[in-house]
Enzyme design. Structure first.
Site, PDB file in Angstrom:
ATOM      1  N   HIS A 203       0.803  -1.229   0.000  1.00  0.00           N
ATOM      2  CA  HIS A 203       0.000   0.000   0.000  1.00  0.00           C
ATOM      3  C   HIS A 203       0.832   1.274   0.000  1.00  0.00           C
ATOM      4  O   HIS A 203       0.278   2.365   0.036  1.00  0.00           O
ATOM      5  CB  HIS A 203      -0.925   0.038   1.223  1.00  0.00           C
ATOM      6  CG  HIS A 203      -0.208   0.284   2.515  1.00  0.00           C
ATOM      7  ND1 HIS A 203       0.475  -0.702   3.175  1.00  0.00           N
ATOM      8  CD2 HIS A 203      -0.037   1.405   3.246  1.00  0.00           C
ATOM      9  CE1 HIS A 203       1.024  -0.198   4.270  1.00  0.00           C
ATOM     10  NE2 HIS A 203       0.741   1.087   4.334  1.00  0.00           N
TER      11      HIS A 203
HETATM   12  C1  UD1 Z   1      -1.799   5.648   5.702  1.00  0.00           C
HETATM   13  C2  UD1 Z   1      -0.454   6.214   6.122  1.00  0.00           C
HETATM   14  C3  UD1 Z   1       0.605   5.132   5.992  1.00  0.00           C
HETATM   15  C4  UD1 Z   1       0.222   3.897   6.753  1.00  0.00           C
HETATM   16  C5  UD1 Z   1      -1.163   3.445   6.321  1.00  0.00           C
HETATM   17  C6  UD1 Z   1      -1.586   2.272   7.162  1.00  0.00           C
HETATM   18  C7  UD1 Z   1      -0.098   8.593   5.660  1.00  0.00           C
HETATM   19  C8  UD1 Z   1       0.636   9.546   4.791  1.00  0.00           C
HETATM   20  N1  UD1 Z   1      -0.056   7.312   5.250  1.00  0.00           N
HETATM   21  O1  UD1 Z   1      -1.724   5.298   4.342  1.00  0.00           O
HETATM   22  O2  UD1 Z   1       1.834   5.624   6.521  1.00  0.00           O
HETATM   23  O3  UD1 Z   1       1.145   2.892   6.451  1.00  0.00           O
HETATM   24  O4  UD1 Z   1      -2.091   4.517   6.513  1.00  0.00           O
HETATM   25  O5  UD1 Z   1      -2.485   1.454   6.503  1.00  0.00           O
HETATM   26  O6  UD1 Z   1      -0.667   8.962   6.645  1.00  0.00           O
HETATM   27  N2  UD1 Z   1      -9.473   4.525   2.276  1.00  0.00           N
HETATM   28  C9  UD1 Z   1     -10.633   3.808   2.380  1.00  0.00           C
HETATM   29  N3  UD1 Z   1     -11.100   3.530   3.640  1.00  0.00           N
HETATM   30  C10 UD1 Z   1     -10.472   3.938   4.766  1.00  0.00           C
HETATM   31  C11 UD1 Z   1      -9.293   4.670   4.643  1.00  0.00           C
HETATM   32  C12 UD1 Z   1      -8.802   4.950   3.384  1.00  0.00           C
HETATM   33  O7  UD1 Z   1     -11.235   3.412   1.401  1.00  0.00           O
HETATM   34  O8  UD1 Z   1     -10.973   3.629   5.864  1.00  0.00           O
HETATM   35  C13 UD1 Z   1      -8.932   4.794   0.924  1.00  0.00           C
HETATM   36  C14 UD1 Z   1      -9.260   6.198   0.413  1.00  0.00           C
HETATM   37  O9  UD1 Z   1      -9.482   6.102  -0.957  1.00  0.00           O
HETATM   38  C15 UD1 Z   1      -7.970   6.946   0.681  1.00  0.00           C
HETATM   39  C16 UD1 Z   1      -6.909   5.859   0.482  1.00  0.00           C
HETATM   40  O10 UD1 Z   1      -7.516   4.667   0.973  1.00  0.00           O
HETATM   41  O11 UD1 Z   1      -7.793   8.016  -0.192  1.00  0.00           O
HETATM   42  C17 UD1 Z   1      -5.628   6.123   1.238  1.00  0.00           C
HETATM   43  O12 UD1 Z   1      -5.898   6.330   2.636  1.00  0.00           O
HETATM   44  P1  UD1 Z   1      -4.939   7.273   3.503  1.00  0.00           P
HETATM   45  O13 UD1 Z   1      -5.363   7.217   4.917  1.00  0.00           O
HETATM   46  O14 UD1 Z   1      -4.780   8.601   2.878  1.00  0.00           O
HETATM   47  O15 UD1 Z   1      -3.521   6.613   3.340  1.00  0.00           O
HETATM   48  P2  UD1 Z   1      -3.047   5.113   3.506  1.00  0.00           P
HETATM   49  O16 UD1 Z   1      -2.604   4.618   2.172  1.00  0.00           O
HETATM   50  O17 UD1 Z   1      -4.076   4.335   4.212  1.00  0.00           O
HETATM   51  N1  UDP Z   2      -2.746  -5.817   9.158  1.00  0.00           N
HETATM   52  C1  UDP Z   2      -4.011  -6.372   9.392  1.00  0.00           C
HETATM   53  N2  UDP Z   2      -4.738  -6.784   8.317  1.00  0.00           N
HETATM   54  C2  UDP Z   2      -4.283  -6.697   7.036  1.00  0.00           C
HETATM   55  C3  UDP Z   2      -2.993  -6.134   6.814  1.00  0.00           C
HETATM   56  C4  UDP Z   2      -2.261  -5.694   7.900  1.00  0.00           C
HETATM   57  O1  UDP Z   2      -4.433  -6.488  10.538  1.00  0.00           O
HETATM   58  O2  UDP Z   2      -5.006  -7.103   6.104  1.00  0.00           O
HETATM   59  C5  UDP Z   2      -1.987  -5.313  10.320  1.00  0.00           C
HETATM   60  C6  UDP Z   2      -0.603  -5.864  10.450  1.00  0.00           C
HETATM   61  O3  UDP Z   2      -0.619  -7.080  11.165  1.00  0.00           O
HETATM   62  C7  UDP Z   2       0.100  -4.748  11.203  1.00  0.00           C
HETATM   63  C8  UDP Z   2      -0.575  -3.507  10.689  1.00  0.00           C
HETATM   64  O4  UDP Z   2      -1.816  -3.930  10.130  1.00  0.00           O
HETATM   65  O5  UDP Z   2      -0.148  -4.862  12.584  1.00  0.00           O
HETATM   66  C9  UDP Z   2       0.290  -2.863   9.636  1.00  0.00           C
HETATM   67  O6  UDP Z   2      -0.415  -1.833   9.054  1.00  0.00           O
HETATM   68  P1  UDP Z   2      -0.051  -1.271   7.620  1.00  0.00           P
HETATM   69  O7  UDP Z   2       0.730  -2.268   6.838  1.00  0.00           O
HETATM   70  O8  UDP Z   2      -1.321  -0.786   7.048  1.00  0.00           O
HETATM   71  O9  UDP Z   2       0.809   0.015   7.953  1.00  0.00           O
HETATM   72  P2  UDP Z   2       2.369   0.275   8.190  1.00  0.00           P
HETATM   73  O10 UDP Z   2       2.835  -0.613   9.281  1.00  0.00           O
HETATM   74  O11 UDP Z   2       3.057   0.042   6.883  1.00  0.00           O
HETATM   75  O12 UDP Z   2       2.394   1.716   8.557  1.00  0.00           O
END
Ligand code: UD1
Ligand code: UDP
Length: 365
Positions: A203
């Site tokens: 992601h």
């Molecule tokens: C964010 C964090 C990233 C972290 C990740 C964990 C930042 C810059 N990035 O990335 O560091 O690793 O969370 O998973 O803060 N969306 C949904 N449902 C939700 C949330 C998001 O559909 O509940 C979709 C939306 O289209 C949104 C996209 O996911 O635009 C990205 O979500 P966003 O929270 O901006 O960033 P992440 O990629 O989740």
């Molecule tokens: N995780 C989860 N379900 C999933 C993918 C990840 O519960 O389908 C958990 C994973 O075990 C870890 C956390 O989400 O605890 C990691 O989050 P993510 O990879 O979104 O963010 P990052 O650590 O890269 O910021």
């Protein structure tokens, strides 16, 4: 002391689960959910499964560009935090929610505690790298997961208020593993045999936002030599729908695409996989803890010790390097304890206690 904790993303719910209840036994905590993650499978499921207290305040800011999210969270926080009588603000990790919490604390003149301080990928193109550097430079108490993180802060001239406490996410991995193994039906659900499949997550904005890296990621997944389960993050799903990659991957017989999984189901799949391919920070760490080889779809990592010990290989989005890593999956003989062995949450709260008793919240360092 009244601590306002600000969380909003999937990994932060896991981290807070190691700290929140313990913190509440000694201090008054107000848990604020920014709403950056809002889908049940990215948010509520973690509160249910990890016994995290329900948020006291929900800002409901939702999705948007990085700047929009930070601005909206700051604006919403300003409305509520001023009236809470907070002694300190606590943030975790490196997301937009983290940065907004840190900037709001600075604007409101409140001392800042940063849990998971000092992590660096030295990749300035990552939004997370910018978020954590700024947060660390605003923080008063910097609680580090690894000795490397302490060194990283020292190299930036930050040494006051720095403590090595271990990694709070590791606490949850270690305590939840037996529960996941016993209770989760994730293997049966997808008809998987332990040790006979790969797990995939992806992601990072740098891997999925632009067409070229996304195409490379898809080519790696199409080339995987065995069954693989891929819980798809919504950012990645949205982009793959746009480019048509989703249909390609759904058509590949060896791939099983699922929605994002709850913590216990995901941990069960991780712990029983032959290896994980990921660009997640948290998953690299968790793979080490459950002794599963990790192939990281990035060129750099913050969790360098997993690479140095041979449990993690960085392959970028290069199909040949990924396939080569899969051809050489032997687990290294050595698996030293890293990340604090499950006690980080306790040490975080102890450090906050000592800091509070020494008048830390009363002065910025
Ligand atoms: C964010 C964090 C990233 C972290 C990740 C964990 C930042 C810059 N990035 O990335 O560091 O690793 O969370 O998973 O803060 N969306 C949904 N449902 C939700 C949330 C998001 O559909 O509940 C979709 C939306 O289209 C949104 C996209 O996911 O635009 C990205 O979500 P966003 O929270 O901006 O960033 P992440 O990629 O989740
Ligand atoms: N995780 C989860 N379900 C999933 C993918 C990840 O519960 O389908 C958990 C994973 O075990 C870890 C956390 O989400 O605890 C990691 O989050 P993510 O990879 O979104 O963010 P990052 O650590 O890269 O910021």
């Amino acid at each position: 002391m009244r601590v306002v904790t600000i969380i909003g993303n999937r990994p932060q719910f896991v981290k807070a689960a190691a700290v929140s209840r313990r913190l509440r036994s000694r201090h008054d905590e107000v848990l604020v959910h920014s709403g950056q993650h809002y889908d049940d499978e990215l948010s509520a499921v973690f509160f249910r499964e990890l016994d995290l207290p329900a948020p006291d305040i929900e800002l409901g800011v939702g999705s948007g560009s990085d700047s929009e999210q930070v601005a909206r969270i700051m604006h919403a926080l300003e409305q509520v935090t001023g009236e809470l009588g907070a002694s300190a603000v606590l943030v975790y990790g490196d997301t937009n929610t983290t940065l907004a919490g840190a900037l709001s604390a600075a604007k409101l003149g409140l001392p800042l505690v940063h849990v998971e301080a000092g992590m660096r990928s030295f990749d300035g193109t990552m939004p997370e790298e910018r978020n954590r550097v700024i947060t660390d430079h605003l923080a008063d108490l910097l609680l580090c997961s690894t000795p490397q993180a302490v060194d990283n802060l020292g190299a930036e001239g930050i040494d006051g208020g720095v403590r090595l406490v271990g990694d709070v996410m590791a606490d949850i991995t270690l305590s939840a593993l037996p529960i996941a193994q016993e209770r989760s039906d994730a293997l049966d659900r997808w008809d998987l045999d332990a040790g006979a499949y790969l797990l995939v997550t992806a992601h990072r904005a740098g891997n999925v936002d632009d067409d070229e890296p996304l195409e490379k990621l898809v080519e790696v997944l199409e080339a995987l030599p065995s069954r693989a389960v891929f819980p798809v993050h919504p950012r990645t799903r949205a982009r793959m729908e746009e480019t048509g990659a989703l249909a390609r991957l759904e058509a590949a017989e060896h791939l099983t695409l699922t929605p994002p999984l709850g913590y216990l189901g995901f941990l069960k799949l991780l712990a029983n996989s032959a290896a994980v391919l990921t660009d997640s920070g948290g998953v690299q760490k968790e793979a080490y803890l459950v002794e599963v080889p990790c192939i990281t779809l990035r060129e750099r990592t913050e969790w360098v010790e997993t690479v140095e010990l041979g449990w993690n290989r960085l392959v970028g989005l290069d199909r040949e390097r990924a396939l080569d890593a899969l051809d050489h999956l032997e687990a290294p003989a050595a698996h030293p304890g890293l990340y604090g062995g499950g006690r980080a949450g306790e040490l975080v709260v102890n450090a906050i206690d000592v800091w509070a008793a020494a008048g830390g919240p009363g002065r910025r360092q």
